[in-house]
Write a protein that holds these residues in place. Structure first.
Motif, PDB file in Angstrom:
ATOM      1  N   SER A 101       0.940  -1.100  -0.076  1.00 43.40           N
ATOM      2  CA  SER A 101      -0.120  -0.074   0.011  1.00 43.40           C
ATOM      3  C   SER A 101       0.975   1.221   0.039  1.00 43.40           C
ATOM      4  O   SER A 101       1.973   1.343   0.637  1.00 43.40           O
ATOM      5  CB  SER A 101      -0.760  -0.125   0.990  1.00 43.40           C
ATOM      6  N   VAL A 102       0.553   2.266  -0.912  1.00 41.17           N
ATOM      7  CA  VAL A 102       1.281   3.554  -0.739  1.00 41.17           C
ATOM      8  C   VAL A 102      -0.033   4.673  -0.880  1.00 41.17           C
ATOM      9  O   VAL A 102      -1.074   4.395  -1.410  1.00 41.17           O
ATOM     10  CB  VAL A 102       2.001   3.850  -1.966  1.00 41.17           C
ATOM     11  N   SER A 103       0.372   5.747  -0.263  1.00 38.29           N
ATOM     12  CA  SER A 103      -0.609   6.980  -0.108  1.00 38.29           C
ATOM     13  C   SER A 103      -0.609   7.640  -1.522  1.00 38.29           C
ATOM     14  O   SER A 103       0.214   7.184  -2.285  1.00 38.29           O
ATOM     15  CB  SER A 103      -0.224   7.947   0.952  1.00 38.29           C
ATOM     16  N   ARG A 104      -1.776   8.211  -1.841  1.00 38.97           N
ATOM     17  CA  ARG A 104      -2.005   9.136  -3.168  1.00 38.97           C
ATOM     18  C   ARG A 104      -0.757   9.851  -3.353  1.00 38.97           C
ATOM     19  O   ARG A 104      -0.198  10.126  -4.389  1.00 38.97           O
ATOM     20  CB  ARG A 104      -3.225   9.545  -3.322  1.00 38.97           C
ATOM     21  N   THR A 105      -0.264  10.607  -2.107  1.00 41.76           N
ATOM     22  CA  THR A 105       0.835  11.500  -2.332  1.00 41.76           C
ATOM     23  C   THR A 105       2.215  10.872  -2.795  1.00 41.76           C
ATOM     24  O   THR A 105       2.748  11.133  -3.681  1.00 41.76           O
ATOM     25  CB  THR A 105       1.076  12.165  -0.975  1.00 41.76           C
ATOM     26  N   GLN A 106       2.565   9.378  -2.092  1.00 38.41           N
ATOM     27  CA  GLN A 106       3.767   8.715  -2.480  1.00 38.41           C
ATOM     28  C   GLN A 106       3.470   8.393  -3.890  1.00 38.41           C
ATOM     29  O   GLN A 106       4.420   8.524  -4.604  1.00 38.41           O
ATOM     30  CB  GLN A 106       3.860   7.466  -1.695  1.00 38.41           C
ATOM     31  N   GLN A 107       2.118   8.158  -4.341  1.00 40.60           N
ATOM     32  CA  GLN A 107       2.289   7.433  -5.761  1.00 40.60           C
ATOM     33  C   GLN A 107       2.446   8.952  -6.703  1.00 40.60           C
ATOM     34  O   GLN A 107       2.790   8.549  -7.805  1.00 40.60           O
ATOM     35  CB  GLN A 107       0.808   6.914  -5.978  1.00 40.60           C
ATOM     36  N   ALA A 108       1.956   9.814  -6.157  1.00 37.12           N
ATOM     37  CA  ALA A 108       2.156  11.052  -7.284  1.00 37.12           C
ATOM     38  C   ALA A 108       3.650  11.622  -7.276  1.00 37.12           C
ATOM     39  O   ALA A 108       3.959  12.106  -8.397  1.00 37.12           O
ATOM     40  CB  ALA A 108       1.376  12.282  -6.815  1.00 37.12           C
ATOM     41  N   VAL A 109       4.309  11.317  -6.060  1.00 41.64           N
ATOM     42  CA  VAL A 109       5.788  12.036  -6.146  1.00 41.64           C
ATOM     43  C   VAL A 109       6.541  11.027  -6.890  1.00 41.64           C
ATOM     44  O   VAL A 109       6.550   9.835  -6.905  1.00 41.64           O
ATOM     45  CB  VAL A 109       6.279  11.958  -4.553  1.00 41.64           C
ATOM     46  N   ARG A 110       7.389  11.841  -7.652  1.00 40.34           N
ATOM     47  CA  ARG A 110       8.397  11.227  -8.740  1.00 40.34           C
ATOM     48  C   ARG A 110       9.844  10.876  -7.905  1.00 40.34           C
ATOM     49  O   ARG A 110      10.483  11.718  -7.473  1.00 40.34           O
ATOM     50  CB  ARG A 110       8.508  11.930  -9.950  1.00 40.34           C
ATOM     51  N   THR A 111       9.900   9.607  -7.633  1.00 42.91           N
ATOM     52  CA  THR A 111      11.250   9.160  -7.171  1.00 42.91           C
ATOM     53  C   THR A 111      12.337   8.845  -8.091  1.00 42.91           C
ATOM     54  O   THR A 111      11.936   8.083  -8.943  1.00 42.91           O
ATOM     55  CB  THR A 111      10.858   7.975  -6.088  1.00 42.91           C
ATOM     56  N   TYR A 112      13.673   9.298  -7.772  1.00 43.51           N
ATOM     57  CA  TYR A 112      14.571   8.853  -8.840  1.00 43.51           C
ATOM     58  C   TYR A 112      14.517   7.134  -9.012  1.00 43.51           C
ATOM     59  O   TYR A 112      14.986   6.597  -7.941  1.00 43.51           O
ATOM     60  CB  TYR A 112      15.902   9.569  -8.407  1.00 43.51           C
TER      61      TYR A 112
ATOM     62  N   GLU B 143       5.498   3.805  -7.810  1.00 44.64           N
ATOM     63  CA  GLU B 143       6.199   3.576  -6.624  1.00 44.64           C
ATOM     64  C   GLU B 143       5.162   2.356  -5.841  1.00 44.64           C
ATOM     65  O   GLU B 143       5.712   1.343  -5.264  1.00 44.64           O
ATOM     66  CB  GLU B 143       5.559   4.661  -5.468  1.00 44.64           C
ATOM     67  N   LEU B 144       3.907   2.162  -6.644  1.00 43.45           N
ATOM     68  CA  LEU B 144       3.252   0.991  -5.785  1.00 43.45           C
ATOM     69  C   LEU B 144       3.729  -0.190  -6.525  1.00 43.45           C
ATOM     70  O   LEU B 144       3.789  -1.344  -6.026  1.00 43.45           O
ATOM     71  CB  LEU B 144       1.722   0.975  -6.260  1.00 43.45           C
ATOM     72  N   ASP B 145       3.989  -0.309  -7.888  1.00 43.80           N
ATOM     73  CA  ASP B 145       4.714  -1.379  -8.621  1.00 43.80           C
ATOM     74  C   ASP B 145       5.884  -1.917  -7.781  1.00 43.80           C
ATOM     75  O   ASP B 145       6.208  -2.935  -7.627  1.00 43.80           O
ATOM     76  CB  ASP B 145       4.755  -1.123 -10.187  1.00 43.80           C
ATOM     77  N   TYR B 146       6.688  -0.876  -7.398  1.00 41.99           N
ATOM     78  CA  TYR B 146       8.052  -0.917  -6.903  1.00 41.99           C
ATOM     79  C   TYR B 146       7.608  -1.894  -5.526  1.00 41.99           C
ATOM     80  O   TYR B 146       8.412  -2.653  -5.061  1.00 41.99           O
ATOM     81  CB  TYR B 146       8.583   0.194  -6.593  1.00 41.99           C
TER      82      TYR B 146
END
Length: 371
Positions: free
Chosen positions: A159-170, A175-178
């Motif tokens: 599970s990830v928050s909508r914010t986490q999913q929206a933020v682009r991580t290098y 993020e959820l698939d990760y």
């Protein structure tokens, strides 16, 4: 907004490609075994594949002059009238079979009769037939055994928050698939532990079923055990174990062990390794063990970090299969209105371990350190 969604939201995804990638990178037993037939129910059975034994065991001690011999329970099925049995240098001729009791002629064909110790193993040389007689009408399936196991549900949740999913991580496109792939790795680690240590349990409405693993089947079947009594593993101990498996009718092609045991196996080749003056590297690694039996059975060394430091397993890895009731998949697990995205990763499967008595040996009491 696209940034707050994920492309596989409504999909039920089969995770086989992801599993293959993980297993390629992870040197664990689970990645080496094959897949058996798909399951149709939670309890599954298989027939162990081996030839009926040609060894009979004496139930008591007998003198060289005794002409009545009682075998172990059920072993009379392996003998027929006129069969020839080897006892040391003596050949015994069977004149009558009544259950497990044999009437015999001692010292057949000029051989010298010898005493028989209690529990002595004797080989049935042949079971000749008289010309013109009817077919042998005797059940030959006395050694046929059926084994069984149960499927087990393996599950993880990401599970990830909508914010986490929206933020682009290098380095992370989704993020959820990760996170799903991280949880999948954990699920496979648990499955590998189940394959090694799992206990067979039917389950109830209040308690889950669990699938039995290698140590459980070895104990249940009475596999050969070798105790090293807190010493490091030795070539003789390995050779003795390979021979014990061979005499039971099995074969060994894999040594499954922890890193410390693998290092101890490598040490066995230390006195045979030579370097030349121009070489700039030192050290060596043994990736397989060749037994000193005729033909030299070869067993590859497989290092699995999930194995205990004081034990190793000798295996015929071709006898071990994963049986799927449902293969591993993931699906949406987000509750309506939740400020997050979630996936459930799940699979139900169990382990088929054929011929555990003949094709598995447990090496125990191994030193957990390397001198």
């Amino acid at each position: 907004m696209p940034a707050l969604t994920y492309s596989f939201q409504q999909q039920i995804r089969q995770m086989a490609p992801n599993v293959d990638v993980i297993m390629t990178k992870a040197p664990v037993l689970l990645g080496l075994i094959g897949k058996g037939e798909a399951l149709t129910q939670t309890k599954f059975e298989w027939q162990n594949d081996f030839l009926n034994s040609d060894i009979v065991v004496s139930s008591a001690a007998y003198l060289a002059t005794d002409t009545t011999i009682v075998l172990g329970t059920g072993e009379g099925n392996r003998v027929t009238q006129f069969a020839l049995i080897q006892n040391g240098g003596e050949v015994i001729r069977v004149t009558n079979v009544a259950g497990d009791t044999l009437t015999v002629t001692r010292g057949y064909d000029g051989t010298t009769a010898e005493a028989i110790a209690s529990g002595a193993e004797m080989k049935v040389i042949s079971r000749p037939k008289v010309q013109g007689t009817d077919v042998l009408r005797k059940d030959e399936h006395n050694d046929r055994l059926v084994s069984f196991n149960y499927s087990q549900i393996f599950e993880r949740y990401a599970s990830v928050s909508r914010t986490q999913q929206a933020v682009r991580t290098y380095g992370v496109d989704d993020e959820l698939d990760y996170q799903v792939n991280l949880r999948l790795e954990e699920l496979l680690r648990e499955a590998n532990n189940s394959l090694i240590y799992g206990r067979k349990y039917v389950g109830t409405g209040a308690a889950p079923a669990t699938s039995g693993g290698l140590f459980a089947f070895a104990a249940e079947a009475g596999s050969y055990e070798k105790d090293f009594a807190a010493a490091e593993i030795s070539a003789k101990g390995l050779n003795d174990s390979v021979e014990a498996v061979f005499t039971r009718g099995g074969t060994v092609n894999t040594i499954l062990c922890a890193p410390n045991v693998a290092r101890q196996v490598t040490k066995l080749g230390g006195s045979t390794i030579q370097t030349e003056r121009g070489e700039t590297q030192t050290g060596h690694q043994i990736l397989s063990f060749v037994s000193d039996m005729p033909g030299g059975a070869i067993s590859r060394v497989v290092v699995d970090l999930n194995m205990p430091k004081d034990r190793a397993l000798l295996l015929d890895i071709d006898k071990i299969k994963q049986r799927d009731l449902t293969s591993i998949y993931d699906q949406d697990a987000t509750l309506p209105g939740g400020d997050y995205f979630a996936r459930s990763i799940r699979g139900e499967f169990g382990w088929e371990i054929k011929n555990a008595k003949e094709c598995v040996a447990v090496l125990k009491g191994i030193s957990p350190t390397v001198s």
